[in-house]
Each structure stands twice: as structure tokens, then as C-alpha cells.
Enzyme design. Structure first.
Site, PDB file in Angstrom:
ATOM      1  N   LYS A 113       0.838  -1.208   0.000  1.00  0.00           N
ATOM      2  CA  LYS A 113       0.000   0.000   0.000  1.00  0.00           C
ATOM      3  C   LYS A 113       0.865   1.248   0.000  1.00  0.00           C
ATOM      4  O   LYS A 113       0.554   2.228  -0.670  1.00  0.00           O
ATOM      5  CB  LYS A 113      -0.925   0.036   1.226  1.00  0.00           C
ATOM      6  N   LYS A 196      -5.433 -13.106 -11.730  1.00  0.00           N
ATOM      7  CA  LYS A 196      -6.748 -13.449 -11.199  1.00  0.00           C
ATOM      8  C   LYS A 196      -7.825 -12.490 -11.707  1.00  0.00           C
ATOM      9  O   LYS A 196      -7.531 -11.400 -12.165  1.00  0.00           O
ATOM     10  CB  LYS A 196      -6.705 -13.362  -9.663  1.00  0.00           C
ATOM     11  N   LYS A 199     -11.732  -7.189  -8.710  1.00  0.00           N
ATOM     12  CA  LYS A 199     -12.886  -6.352  -8.421  1.00  0.00           C
ATOM     13  C   LYS A 199     -12.837  -5.034  -9.179  1.00  0.00           C
ATOM     14  O   LYS A 199     -13.842  -4.363  -9.323  1.00  0.00           O
ATOM     15  CB  LYS A 199     -12.968  -6.067  -6.921  1.00  0.00           C
TER      16      LYS A 199
END
Ligand code: TRP
Length: 333
Positions: A113, A196, A199
């Protein structure tokens, strides 16, 4: 014997996709009969990135609707919003006193992050694993169904639990362990063969539970393939294997086997496979999408589900906080 306690948190950002369905939601649905389950929408966690207040409720309601539409039964599990349980931030505060800056700074998800959002390295981001530990320990859970990427957070939750127990002389918190499904969880890859499903990224190669039939067809027809094998029984590249996985979970056994045979004897036509898969996938997603949409249009219903979930969750949380306060010495009246 009383059922074992399970906790899991569902992120409220982004749209749920097939990877979430087969990786997490199906697991939850399986667990709801045999465990005492607490599943919550992690809305406080989502504040680390300062979401627009206009979107927050919409996101939370959508996640609830999509999970219920996928088979999660709010009568069987406590399905609630993290922010409806004030005992969670209370325990978070207590655990923060047992968490050290050095260990928090070393967490790989934190370091990622920092790299990705260097202008917003807030304390909430640093103490994310402490809040996650509070989410779990508030119910004194023993099992936590999470993916590989969350295992280190879970290990920290065990450390905080042990530190509390050692300092306050008690076996108050059990050590939460990763829950693994008995069967192998199906891994769903992005349709372009790059990692993958996601979202928020790879939106054209990710199948969302909210995609309509035509969108699903278009995405599947554009999935990455090649000119096919030239040798019988060739090993499949990952992107082809993924199409077979999808066929296996949404189509009939006959269809799956017939395409597999065609692959193995080099007569496969990927256009045919994709057309079949597109129809089966559309039929698979349709009832989930429609149920989720109906629920989302019924705000009162979602509020009711969340309220009922919060009541169940608070019962167990209040008992934990009362015990923790007493052990710490907050015992004034
Ligand atoms: N960190 C988890 C994720 O990113 C979500 C989460 C928050 C969670 N609190 C939790 C998962 C407690 C399990 C238990 O997916």
C-alpha cells in the site's frame, strides 16, 4: 456440543466476481450449517482509502445483496456491518496497545500500500491487521476462512491474542486458525490469461455477478485461446485450463468431457467451446444477478438483514468486551 465459531470479513469495495464466488462465498455457504458463523461487511476497513460518502451505503448494500443472492442465509449466520458493532473498535483500541510499530511496518500488504498510495499512508492503514484481529477476536473465533494473501494477518491476530492472554493471565482468547475447505477450491483466472479476476482491474476479462447475459457472452467469446494443440494429450496452457475449469463448474459433465476429449485428440474448436460456455455461464449467473437486483431494490429488506445480524453479533461482542475490560482492570462499578 456447541458449534465452532467462524468469522470472516467481506470487503465492501468493488463488484463481486466469479473468483469471489468460487473462492469465498461458496465456502461461506457450505459452512453456515455446521458452524456458528459471523460474516460481516468490512466497511470500517474500507475507510483507509477515503471512499466517497455517497458510495459507501450503496457498496455495503450491494455486497450484502450479492452474498445473500449467492446462498448466504441471514437466518443461519450473523450477517452484519462492522460499523454496527461498536465493541469492535473498542477491542481494536485495546489491541493497539499490544501491537508494535515495527511489526506493523513489516507487513507485506502494508508495504504494498505504501508503494501504491504513498500520499495516503495513514495510521488506519498501518493498524489494519489490528482491526482485523479485533474483528476475529471479538467473537473469540477459532476458524477464519481466508485466502493465502490474508494468512499473515491471521498470524498477527494469533500473536495479539497470545500477548493479551500472557499479559492478563488468562486463556481468554483462543488462537484463530485458517479454515480450509475439505475440497480443493477452484481457482478462477482472468479471461485474458493475466492473473486473477479482479474487483476493479481487468474488467473485460472478469465475470461479475452483476453482468447481464450479453456482457457475459461478449466477455467469454473474447477470452484468450490459441490455434489448439497439435499433439494428442498435450498439456494445456493456463488460459485454456481456465476455460475448462469454468466449463466444469457451470456446464454438464457430458459437455465438459466431450470438449476435453476433443482437446486431447486435437479436434477441439475453441469457438464451439466458448459458445457453449457462454450459454452455461449466462444461465449460471442469471438467477444470482436477478435475486441480487431484487434485493438491492428493497432497501428495507437489506436494512432488516443488517439489523438482525448486528443484534446477533453484538450479543457475543458485548460478552467479550465485558470479559476483556475486567481482565485489564477496568472494573469500576
Ligand atoms: N482483510 C480481509 C480481505 O482483505 C477482509 C477482512 C477484514 C477479514 N477483517 C477480516 C477477513 C476478519 C477475515 C476475518 O479480504
Amino acid at each position: 456440543m456447541s458449534k465452532e465459531i467462524v468469522v470472516s470479513g467481506i470487503r465492501s469495495t468493488g463488484y463481486l466476481h466469479l473468483g469471489n464466488y468460487f473462492g469465498a462465498i461458496q465456502n461461506y455457504v457450505e459452512m453456515q450449517n455446521s458452524y456458528n458463523c459471523y460474516f460481516f461487511v468490512a466497511d470500517y476497513h474500507s475507510l483507509t482509502t477515503h471512499p466517497d460518502p455517497k458510495d459507501l451505503k450503496k457498496n455495503v448494500f450491494r455486497v450484502v445483496a450479492e452474498n445473500v443472492a449467492s446462498g448466504l442465509d441471514p437466518e443461519k449466520v450473523a450477517l452484519y456491518a462492522q460499523s454496527d458493532v461498536p465493541e469492535i473498535p473498542e477491542l481494536y483500541l485495546m489491541l493497539n496497545m499490544l501491537a508494535y510499530k515495527g511489526e506493523l511496518e513489516k507487513v507485506p500488504t502494508f508495504k504494498d500500500k505504501v508503494r501504491m498510495q504513498p500520499d495516503n499512508v495513514n495510521a488506519g492503514l498501518l493498524t489494519y491487521p489490528v482491526l482485523m484481529a479485533a474483528d476475529i477476536l471479538i467473537h473469540r473465533a477459532v476458524k477464519v476462512p481466508v485466502g493465502k494473501d490474508q494468512e499473515q494477518h491471521l498470524e498477527m491476530a494469533r500473536n495479539f491474542a497470545n500477548r493479551f492472554n500472557t499479559r492478563y493471565g488468562s486463556e481468554f482468547f483462543p488462537e484463530p486458525q485458517v479454515y480450509r475447505a475439505n475440497h480443493e477450491t477452484v481457482k478462477i483466472m482472468s479471461l485474458d490469461g493475466n492473473g486473477k479476476m479482479s474487483k476493479s482491474e481487468n474488467v473485460n476479462s472478469t465475470i461479475y455477478l452483476s453482468d447481464d447475459d450479453d456482457t457475459i457472452r461478449k466477455k467469454i467469446m473474447k477470452a484468450k485461446t490459441d490455434s489448439g494443440p497439435t499433439e494428442p494429450n498435450s498439456e494445456m496452457p493456463d488460459y485454456i485450463k481456465n476455460l475448462f475449469v469454468l466449463l466444469q463448474v457451470t456446464s454438464t459433465k457430458e459437455n465438459y468431457e466431450s470438449f476435453l476429449n476433443a482437446y486431447n485428440n486435437c479436434t477441439i474448436r475453441f469457438g464451439d467451446l466458448k459458445r457453449q460456455l457462454a450459454e452455461d455461464m449466462a444461465a449460471f449467473i442469471r438467477p444470482i444477478r436477478e435475486k441480487a437486483a431484487d434485493l438491492q431494490n428493497d432497501e428495507q429488506m437489506i436494512s432488516k438483514i443488517l439489523k438482525q445480524g448486528a443484534e446477533k453479533a453484538r450479543e457475543s461482542s458485548l460478552a467479550t468486551i465485558a470479559g476483556a475490560r475486567k481482565l485489564i482492570g477496568i472494573n469500576y462499578y
